[in-house]
Design an enzyme around this catalytic site. Structure first.
Site, PDB file in Angstrom:
ATOM      1  N   LYS A 179     -38.770  15.033   3.509  1.00  0.00           N
ATOM      2  CA  LYS A 179     -37.330  14.862   3.380  1.00  0.00           C
ATOM      3  C   LYS A 179     -37.039  14.155   2.065  1.00  0.00           C
ATOM      4  O   LYS A 179     -37.646  13.114   1.805  1.00  0.00           O
ATOM      5  CB  LYS A 179     -36.795  14.036   4.567  1.00  0.00           C
ATOM      6  N   LYS A 216     -40.822  10.704   3.404  1.00  0.00           N
ATOM      7  CA  LYS A 216     -39.372  10.558   3.276  1.00  0.00           C
ATOM      8  C   LYS A 216     -39.086   9.747   2.023  1.00  0.00           C
ATOM      9  O   LYS A 216     -39.478   8.591   1.906  1.00  0.00           O
ATOM     10  CB  LYS A 216     -38.784   9.869   4.508  1.00  0.00           C
TER      11      LYS A 216
END
Length: 325
Positions: free
Chosen positions: A248, A195
């Site tokens: 992400k 992420k």
């Protein structure tokens, strides 16, 4: 003029031929719909930067989940916006917290729909960070127990899967241990493994009311310039017990999705985040892009890069297009 024996255009002559030889098949079952739960009844707060999405009270939340389920979308992921926030994010792991009640509400009406919960503290802390704050520092190890207790409370409420998004080191181990000790070893973990500290999250922070009150998240989310580090992060989460790993955002990091899929024999998810959604919606509204076509091209690209699952705010729209085909 002589041509090679192979003429690629031969297999592009009709829609039927193109479908027959298509390498990447985007399907409804690849999609996961994010939903935002809030307190109250008959609440449907529009999210200005994410057209078509809302903060939803449980009655509306169940209705939207039902629509997605009936279209064939296999799963939703829940985010909660509490009425009260505090330094320790206590509503994140409260038995009657908004996400816990949202899980019970959806599972009672739609038992076959897979309900995933985002596990983080940022929506519940008054400082907006994803862990416990000491001074101006986010304390990794002090945060682990609270994150694990949040995951445990979601699983006890009936969540089918938990998805830690905090990026604290060691949180997958901590979650796996508490779930196993509670005889919930059947609950899988989908880890936000790679992420990035991304500017693409802007609309989400409005939707989840989770912008940090000071600083940013660069001390725990990944530097956008790094790729090898993503492989190390994923490797750690796999060793700690993650069942699915996530990248992400998706579009700016398709190279990371590809490298992880090549390196690890595990399902890979990619989050087509709020900023990616908002840009397409805004350009389509201006008439600068064909919104539905760009939506499908975007999702297909994410699948082509190697994502087995795509978390996307386009899930319902894309499902309708795919079902019409």
């Amino acid at each position: 003029m002589l041509f090679p024996d192979y003429r690629p255009r031969r297999l592009r002559q009709s829609a039927s031929l193109r479908r027959m030889v298509r390498e990447t098949q985007l399907q409804v079952q690849d999609l996961i719909l994010p939903l935002f739960a809030v307190e109250g009844k008959d609440v449907k707060n529009a999210i200005a930067s994410m057209p078509g999405h809302f903060q939803l009270s449980l009655d509306h939340l169940v209705a939207v989940a039902r629509e997605a389920h009936e279209l064939g979308v296999p799963a939703v992921i829940l985010f909660g916006i509490p009425t009260k926030k505090d330094p320790m994010g206590t509503q994140a792991y409260a038995k009657d917290g908004i996400v816990q009640r949202a899980v019970r509400a959806i599972k009672s009406k739609l038992p076959e729909l897979t309900v995933i919960t985002d596990v983080c503290l940022c929506e519940y802390t008054d400082h907006g960070h994803c862990g416990v704050v000491k001074g101006q520092t986010i304390d990794n190890d002090l945060s682990l127990d609270l994150i694990a207790q949040t995951a445990l409370s979601h699983a006890k409420a009936g969540a089918d899967m938990v998805a830690p998004s905090d990026m604290m080191d060691g949180r997958v181990t901590e979650i796996r241990n508490v779930l196993d000790e509670a005889e919930l070893s059947h609950v899988p973990i989908m880890s936000y493994a790679a992420k990035y500290c991304s500017a693409y999250y802007g609309p989400f922070r409005q939707a989840a009311e989770s912008a940090p009150r000071f600083g940013d998240r660069s001390t725990y989310q990944m530097d956008p310039a790094n790729a090898r580090e993503a492989l190390r992060e994923v490797s750690m989460d796999v060793e700690e017990g993650a069942d699915i790993v996530m990248v992400k955002p998706a579009l700016p990091y398709l190279d990371i999705v590809y490298r992880i899929k090549e390196e690890f024999d595990l399902p890979v998810a990619a989050y087509n985040v709020s900023g990616e959604y908002a840009m397409i919606k805004a350009a389509a509204e201006k008439g600068w892009l064909d919104g539905p076509r760009v939506m499908m091209e975007t999702l297909t690209a994410i699948k082509r890069a190697g994502a087995d699952l795509i978390l996307t705010y386009f899930a319902v729209e894309a499902a309708k297009v795919l079902n019409d085909r």
